[in-house]
Design a protein around this motif. Structure first.
Motif, short mmCIF file in Angstrom:
data_model
loop_
_atom_site.label_atom_id
_atom_site.label_comp_id
_atom_site.label_asym_id
_atom_site.label_seq_id
_atom_site.Cartn_x
_atom_site.Cartn_y
_atom_site.Cartn_z
N VAL A 299 -47.55 -0.08 43.40
CA VAL A 299 -47.90 -0.14 45.39
C VAL A 299 -48.11 1.17 45.04
N GLU A 300 -49.56 1.89 45.29
CA GLU A 300 -49.50 2.87 46.19
C GLU A 300 -49.26 3.29 47.86
N SER A 301 -49.00 4.87 47.85
CA SER A 301 -48.49 4.75 49.79
C SER A 301 -49.53 5.80 49.24
N GLY A 302 -49.39 7.05 50.86
CA GLY A 302 -50.20 8.52 51.02
C GLY A 302 -50.82 8.47 51.27
N GLY A 303 -51.77 7.40 51.64
CA GLY A 303 -52.70 8.01 51.62
C GLY A 303 -53.10 8.71 53.25
N GLY A 304 -54.27 8.31 53.41
CA GLY A 304 -54.37 8.88 55.40
C GLY A 304 -55.76 9.72 55.25
#
Length: 122
Positions: free
Chosen positions: A5-10
């Motif tokens: 599970v990826e996170s931190g984009g924006g």
């Protein structure tokens, strides 16, 4: 079996920074090489960076070399990608993947996350 599970984009302005994270489930995270790939609209998926099982061997695409740092914390089952000096051309969905340590060959990575969107405005 590994679930990612990826996170931190924006959304970030050109010249800015982001840190992407990829958290893995399962007890065998440390057995796998890990990598980041990205795919921009209308383009093929491309290799960004890879780290071997311990993180002491890393590789980068020429397009991000010097601006990105891959790292992993096997105690936390987490892979990171620190991205600095971001450019509009870095805009893409970023995927983490687990598999066999290799540069560029996405077929060597067996497990994939769903991706996280990175958008860099000019």
């Amino acid at each position: 079996q590994v679930q990612l599970v990826e996170s931190g984009g924006g959304l970030v302005q050109a010249g800015g920074s982001l840190r992407l994270s990829c958290t893995a489930s399962g007890r065998t995270f440390g057995n796998y090489a890990m990598a980041w790939f990205r795919q921009a609209p209308g383009k093929e998926r491309e290799f960004v960076s890879a780290a071997n099982w311990s993180g002491d061997s890393t590789e980068y695409a020429d397009s991000v070399k010097g601006r990105c740092t891959i790292s992993r914390d096997n105690t936390k089952n987490t892979l990171y990608l620190e991205m600095n000096s971001l450019r509009p051309e870095d805009t893409a969905v970023y995927y983490c993947a687990a598999g066999t340590y290799t540069v560029g060959d996405s077929t060597r990575y067996k497990y994939w996350g769903q991706g996280t969107q990175v958008t860099v405005s000019s």
